[in-house]
Structures are given as C-alpha cells and as structure tokens.
Scaffold this motif. Structure first.
Motif, PDB file in Angstrom:
ATOM      1  N   SER A 147      27.896  33.952  41.589  1.00 18.52           N
ATOM      2  CA  SER A 147      27.873  34.302  40.170  1.00 18.52           C
ATOM      3  C   SER A 147      29.268  34.708  39.701  1.00 18.52           C
ATOM      4  CB  SER A 147      26.851  35.410  39.890  1.00 18.52           C
ATOM      5  OG  SER A 147      27.210  36.587  40.557  1.00 18.52           O
ATOM      6  N   SER A 148      29.486  34.593  38.408  1.00 18.31           N
ATOM      7  CA  SER A 148      30.767  34.959  37.817  1.00 18.31           C
ATOM      8  C   SER A 148      30.527  35.497  36.412  1.00 18.31           C
ATOM      9  CB  SER A 148      31.707  33.759  37.792  1.00 18.31           C
ATOM     10  OG  SER A 148      31.168  32.717  37.020  1.00 18.31           O
ATOM     11  N   GLN A 183      40.805  31.661  48.725  1.00 14.81           N
ATOM     12  CA  GLN A 183      39.841  32.753  48.671  1.00 14.81           C
ATOM     13  C   GLN A 183      40.079  33.704  49.844  1.00 14.81           C
ATOM     14  OE1 GLN A 183      37.984  32.686  45.904  1.00 14.81           O
ATOM     15  NE2 GLN A 183      39.042  30.778  45.527  1.00 14.81           N
ATOM     16  N   TRP A 202      34.558  36.493  40.137  1.00 11.05           N
ATOM     17  CA  TRP A 202      33.670  35.612  40.899  1.00 11.05           C
ATOM     18  C   TRP A 202      33.170  36.406  42.093  1.00 11.05           C
ATOM     19  CZ3 TRP A 202      38.197  33.809  38.742  1.00 11.05           C
ATOM     20  CH2 TRP A 202      38.090  32.712  37.882  1.00 11.05           C
ATOM     21  N   TYR A 240      38.013  38.371  34.708  1.00 14.23           N
ATOM     22  CA  TYR A 240      36.947  37.436  35.053  1.00 14.23           C
ATOM     23  C   TYR A 240      36.744  37.541  36.548  1.00 14.23           C
ATOM     24  CZ  TYR A 240      33.798  33.525  34.537  1.00 14.23           C
ATOM     25  OH  TYR A 240      32.663  32.749  34.495  1.00 14.23           O
ATOM     26  N   LYS A 278      38.803  29.208  39.029  1.00 17.96           N
ATOM     27  CA  LYS A 278      38.963  30.051  40.205  1.00 17.96           C
ATOM     28  C   LYS A 278      40.207  29.615  40.978  1.00 17.96           C
ATOM     29  CE  LYS A 278      35.300  30.474  42.811  1.00 17.96           C
ATOM     30  NZ  LYS A 278      34.324  30.580  43.910  1.00 17.96           N
TER      31      LYS A 278
END
Length: 128
Positions: free
Chosen positions: A88-89, A63, A83, A81, A59
């Motif tokens: 959850s991811s 953010q 997140w 991908y 990640k």
C-alpha cells in the motif's frame, strides 16, 4: 510496552503526558480539538487545510529492508508519499518522528485521518 499510535515505549517518552492521555485507542477517533480538518497545515500540528499534491510519485529503484527514523525526520511538517512493505502507498503529513515510529495525518482520498506506524514497515518514501 506497546504505545497506541506510536508503537514503542521509548517513543511515548518523547510525547508529553497530556498529549498521550488525549489519544483514543487504535481504531478510535482523534481527540477533541484535533479534527480531521483542523488548524495547522505546513508548520502546524493539525491536519493540512487542503489535499496533498495531486501527483502520485514514482517509487525509487533501490529498496531497503527498513527505513531509519533519521532518514524520515526531514519530512516532518511536510508532505510525504509513503510506500509500505505490504504494497500500500499513501500521502501523509508527519507531525511526529520518533526513534522507531512516525505519526501524523494520512490522506484517505477524501480527507486527512490521524495515523501512526512503525518505521520498519516503510519500504520507500519521498518528501515534498
């Protein structure tokens, strides 16, 4: 008005009426002709024919509170991908990017399943 899979009415307006009518209620199966393993793959509208990349990306360090759909748009018809804000991811293959929601195919570890989510729930993402 709430729109199944897509979340908001303004996003439903971008979906053809035929396509909208075909989708089953949340928790149901995808419509006939849109199988969990279907035609398509990169550049198509069905689920990819194989699994996503075998790596799990890291990640990004910074953010944001919410992701705008414009930021996700370049990931349409590519592996992404994601997140979520709940921790959850997962890997996904997007086939729709609306103003406030996205949808496509989500990898559950064994197969692709159709999903849709509000972009405000996305904490971070990376395209491949």
């Amino acid at each position: 008005m709430y729109c199944p899979y897509f979340g908001y009415l303004e996003d439903c307006e971008f979906i053809s009426e035929n396509m909208y009518r075909q989708f089953s209620p949340p928790g149901g199966s995808p419509p006939p002709g849109v199988g969990t393993q279907g035609p398509g793959g990169p550049g198509g509208h069905g689920a990819p024919s194989g699994p996503p990349p075998s790596i799990t990306p890291h990640k990004a360090g910074i953010q944001t509170k919410a992701i705008e759909s414009g930021a996700v748009r370049p990931c349409q018809y590519r592996y992404i991908y994601i997140w979520l804000d709940n921790g959850s991811s997962f890997w996904a293959y997007l086939t729709y990017v609306g103003r406030k929601s996205i949808s496509g195919w989500r990898w559950n570890g064994r197969r692709w399943v159709y999903f849709g989510i509000d972009t405000r729930r996305i904490e971070s993402f990376v395209c491949y």
